[in-house]
Design a protein around this motif. Structure first.
Motif, mmCIF file in Angstrom:
data_model
loop_
_atom_site.group_PDB
_atom_site.id
_atom_site.type_symbol
_atom_site.label_atom_id
_atom_site.label_comp_id
_atom_site.label_asym_id
_atom_site.label_seq_id
_atom_site.Cartn_x
_atom_site.Cartn_y
_atom_site.Cartn_z
ATOM 1 N N ARG A 140 0.815 -1.205 0.000
ATOM 2 C CA ARG A 140 0.000 0.000 0.000
ATOM 3 C C ARG A 140 0.849 1.256 0.000
ATOM 4 N NH1 ARG A 140 -4.696 -2.469 1.539
ATOM 5 N NH2 ARG A 140 -4.410 -4.529 0.747
ATOM 6 N N ASN A 175 -2.973 -3.241 -4.342
ATOM 7 C CA ASN A 175 -3.773 -4.190 -3.565
ATOM 8 C C ASN A 175 -3.497 -5.575 -4.105
ATOM 9 O OD1 ASN A 175 -6.089 -4.983 -5.469
ATOM 10 N ND2 ASN A 175 -6.136 -2.742 -5.569
ATOM 11 N N SER A 176 -4.011 -6.564 -3.412
ATOM 12 C CA SER A 176 -3.609 -7.924 -3.780
ATOM 13 C C SER A 176 -4.013 -8.262 -5.205
ATOM 14 C CB SER A 176 -4.189 -8.936 -2.791
ATOM 15 O OG SER A 176 -5.586 -8.902 -2.798
ATOM 16 N N GLU A 177 -5.218 -7.852 -5.613
ATOM 17 C CA GLU A 177 -5.661 -8.273 -6.944
ATOM 18 C C GLU A 177 -4.822 -7.651 -8.059
ATOM 19 O OE1 GLU A 177 -9.491 -9.695 -7.923
ATOM 20 O OE2 GLU A 177 -9.747 -8.071 -9.365
ATOM 21 N N VAL A 234 -10.081 0.510 -4.486
ATOM 22 C CA VAL A 234 -9.577 -0.861 -4.501
ATOM 23 C C VAL A 234 -10.611 -1.794 -5.155
ATOM 24 C CG1 VAL A 234 -8.880 -2.818 -3.056
ATOM 25 C CG2 VAL A 234 -8.065 -0.512 -2.539
ATOM 26 N N HIS A 235 -11.854 -1.669 -4.744
ATOM 27 C CA HIS A 235 -12.926 -2.481 -5.335
ATOM 28 C C HIS A 235 -13.853 -1.648 -6.227
ATOM 29 C CE1 HIS A 235 -12.284 -6.196 -2.963
ATOM 30 N NE2 HIS A 235 -11.791 -5.349 -2.083
ATOM 31 N N ARG A 265 -12.636 -0.090 5.258
ATOM 32 C CA ARG A 265 -11.463 -0.985 5.171
ATOM 33 C C ARG A 265 -10.405 -0.361 4.249
ATOM 34 N NH1 ARG A 265 -10.913 -6.565 6.366
ATOM 35 N NH2 ARG A 265 -9.649 -7.785 4.948
ATOM 36 N N ASP A 266 -10.866 0.156 3.130
ATOM 37 C CA ASP A 266 -9.941 0.854 2.226
ATOM 38 C C ASP A 266 -9.960 2.354 2.497
ATOM 39 O OD1 ASP A 266 -9.364 -1.545 0.940
ATOM 40 O OD2 ASP A 266 -11.164 -1.360 -0.293
ATOM 41 N N ARG A 301 -19.531 -4.089 4.237
ATOM 42 C CA ARG A 301 -18.965 -4.965 3.205
ATOM 43 C C ARG A 301 -18.536 -6.333 3.714
ATOM 44 N NH1 ARG A 301 -13.082 -2.864 1.428
ATOM 45 N NH2 ARG A 301 -12.685 -5.096 1.290
ATOM 46 N N ARG A 308 -15.519 -13.606 -0.100
ATOM 47 C CA ARG A 308 -14.777 -14.107 -1.263
ATOM 48 C C ARG A 308 -14.308 -15.529 -1.037
ATOM 49 N NH1 ARG A 308 -9.381 -10.242 -1.097
ATOM 50 N NH2 ARG A 308 -8.940 -10.479 1.105
ATOM 51 N N ARG A 381 -13.388 -4.577 -9.108
ATOM 52 C CA ARG A 381 -12.535 -5.687 -8.660
ATOM 53 C C ARG A 381 -13.379 -6.947 -8.484
ATOM 54 N NH1 ARG A 381 -8.029 -5.923 -3.791
ATOM 55 N NH2 ARG A 381 -8.518 -8.042 -3.141
ATOM 56 N N ARG A 384 -14.431 -10.161 -4.642
ATOM 57 C CA ARG A 384 -15.548 -10.090 -3.694
ATOM 58 C C ARG A 384 -16.905 -9.886 -4.382
ATOM 59 N NH1 ARG A 384 -13.818 -10.116 1.564
ATOM 60 N NH2 ARG A 384 -11.672 -9.466 1.985
HETATM 61 O O1 LIG Z 1 -9.788 -7.255 1.720
HETATM 62 C C1 LIG Z 1 -9.798 -6.788 0.559
HETATM 63 O O2 LIG Z 1 -10.679 -7.033 -0.260
HETATM 64 C C2 LIG Z 1 -8.675 -5.837 0.147
HETATM 65 C C3 LIG Z 1 -8.978 -4.509 0.720
HETATM 66 O O3 LIG Z 1 -10.176 -4.008 0.230
HETATM 67 O O4 LIG Z 1 -7.445 -6.277 0.610
HETATM 68 P P1 LIG Z 1 -6.447 -7.133 -0.299
HETATM 69 O O5 LIG Z 1 -6.121 -6.299 -1.511
HETATM 70 O O6 LIG Z 1 -5.253 -7.381 0.555
HETATM 71 O O7 LIG Z 1 -7.155 -8.390 -0.681
#
Ligand SMILES: O=C(O)[C@@H](CO)OP(=O)(O)O
Length: 441
Positions: A140, A175-177, A234-235, A265-266, A301, A308, A381, A384
């Motif tokens: 991040r 972010n992870s994705e 992020v999403h 969260r974000d 959320r 997910r 994204r 989720r």
């Molecule tokens: O939890 C998630 O969906 C994201 C943050 O919105 O985190 P990460 O990118 O680490 O999956």
């Protein structure tokens, strides 16, 4: 930490549009040896040669009708047949050292030792430089990942956020994705957020098959928009939702219901109230223009909808009950009141707000999803949104009792699962990525 900077990024890499595209990695500084300074992305996996006039590494352009060979150029120093390791440190980032920088403050003996260790110890792992320096996930702050280069530069910082991984701007956190996508693609291409931005800015989103499909419901049905309400990026992003609301109403949507998922969260916990206020203002403006637009339901959320990897279908069910059935223990005359009141509980936070529905003056839910409606999940994204997409699209579904399975026209903002082709309709086409890392490996 001071990283050696073997090359300077001067401009973003263009996104290859077809297999004949030249890939233009960063300009190299005067005097640098291109063979030693292969840049830190999957372009390493492309067949590159150094163009002395432009001082760029260029992917070789195949001639007409010529197949691009799959053979990679040999690395100047690393021998063949070595083991390649990719180590991803999720959430690890580099930022200016200060008392609020947790990685700086923490005791990190392993990484400290790895950075100091003699190059010879790592000679067997040194080949990971070719791949280990690909932007990685979850970072991040501005950079991350160490890659073993051999003395004296055994590691370097790379960027895993912003334009370096195909996000719209350098203010966009990684972010992870997007990290997984960049690793898997082995090249920089526009990620979902950017694709949606481009489609909205050009208006192409309204010309695509996905929008035309849902548009068929506008005359007699309601358009439902379900997604994460924040500017986290992020999403989803609230500005994209705002543009979509405007665009959809200009393209015929007469009745719109938004089903919000609060973030925290974000973005900062508690910011949900401001985002709901913003959205309520927008919807009020739409109502002035004659569009019947309201928030119909909501929830946090992590407790409603955005589970997910099939971790807990009850999360999706809670959302289903609110969005489709209009049945939840919590009912309010407006979303703003809902979020404010639910947050009054000292244990409450945006991520885990319980599901709620908004009722009209006669006490009925303002917007359950019914036969003939259109639904768009506006998160770009995927991870989720896949579970909800399954619940909305699959005829055969046994994960929870849907009670009612409305006949709707459903489109995702993007296609969330390319293998499952899920959802089958989407507003923005995914990128076509050729020659991914995996194909080379
Ligand atoms: O939890 C998630 O969906 C994201 C943050 O919105 O985190 P990460 O990118 O680490 O999956």
């Amino acid at each position: 930490l001071v990283a050696p900077r073997p090359f300077q990024r001067k401009q973003a890499w263009p996104i290859p549009t077809n297999k004949n595209s030249a890939i233009s990695p960063p300009l190299l500084s005067e005097g640098q040896n291109p063979a030693k300074l292969l840049p830190c992305s999957g372009a390493l996996l492309q067949e590159l040669s150094f163009d002395h006039t432009s001082r760029r590494m260029m992917a070789r352009r195949p001639g007409a009708g010529e197949e691009r060979p799959w053979k990679l150029a040999e690395h100047a120093r690393l021998g063949k047949g070595k083991v390649v390791g990719v180590v991803v440190l999720d959430g690890w980032g580099e930022a200016p050292p200060d008392p609020f920088n947790c990685i700086h403050v923490a005791d990190t003996p392993t990484l400290d030792a790895l950075k100091k260790v003699s190059a010879s110890l790592f000679s067997h792992a040194a080949s990971s430089v070719r791949f280990g320096s690909v932007p990685t996930c979850g970072c991040r702050s501005f950079a991350c990942v160490v890659a073993w280069q051999g003395a004296p530069e055994r590691w370097r910082l790379i960027k895993a956020h912003g334009t370096a991984v195909g996000l719209p701007t350098d203010d966009d956190m990684g972010n992870s994705e997007v990290g997984h996508n960049a690793l898997g693609a082995g090249q920089i291409y526009a990620q979902g957020a950017k694709l949606v931005d481009l489609a909205l800015a050009s208006g192409k989103i309204y010309e695509g098959e996905g929008f035309k499909y849902i548009q068929q419901s506008f005359e007699t049905g309601t358009l439902h928009l379900i997604g994460l309400l924040s500017d986290g990026g992020v999403h989803s992003r609230i500005d994209q939702l705002q543009l979509l609301l405007k665009g959809a109403s200009e393209h015929g949507a007469k009745r719109i219901r938004v089903h919000i998922l609060t973030d925290g969260r974000d973005v900062l916990d508690g910011s949900s109230v401001t985002f709901v206020e913003t959205l309520e203002n927008d919807l009020a403006k739409l109502r002035e223009k004659g569009v019947d637009a309201r928030i119909a339901s909501g929830g946090g959320r992590m407790y409603v909808t955005m589970d997910r990897y099939e971790n807990d279908w009850q999360v999706v069910k809670r959302g289903w009950d609110a969005q489709v059935l209009g049945e939840t223990p919590h009912k309010f005359p407006s979303a703003l009141e809902a979020v404010k009141k639910l947050r009054d509980d000292p244990k409450a936070n945006d991520q885990y707000l319980p599901p709620f529905v908004v009722l009209d003056e006669s006490g009925k839910p303002v917007g359950p999803i019914v036969d003939g409606d259109a639904v768009v999940t506006f998160n770009f994204r995927a991870d989720r949104m896949v579970m909800l997409a399954k619940a909305l699209e699959y005829e055969d579904f046994d994960k929870f009792d849907r009670v009612r399975f409305p006949r709707i026209r459903y489109a995702g903002m993007l296609q969330y699962d390319g293998e499952l082709k899920l959802p089958s309709h989407y507003l923005v086409a995914p990128p076509e990525i050729e020659r991914t890392s995996g194909e080379y490996l």
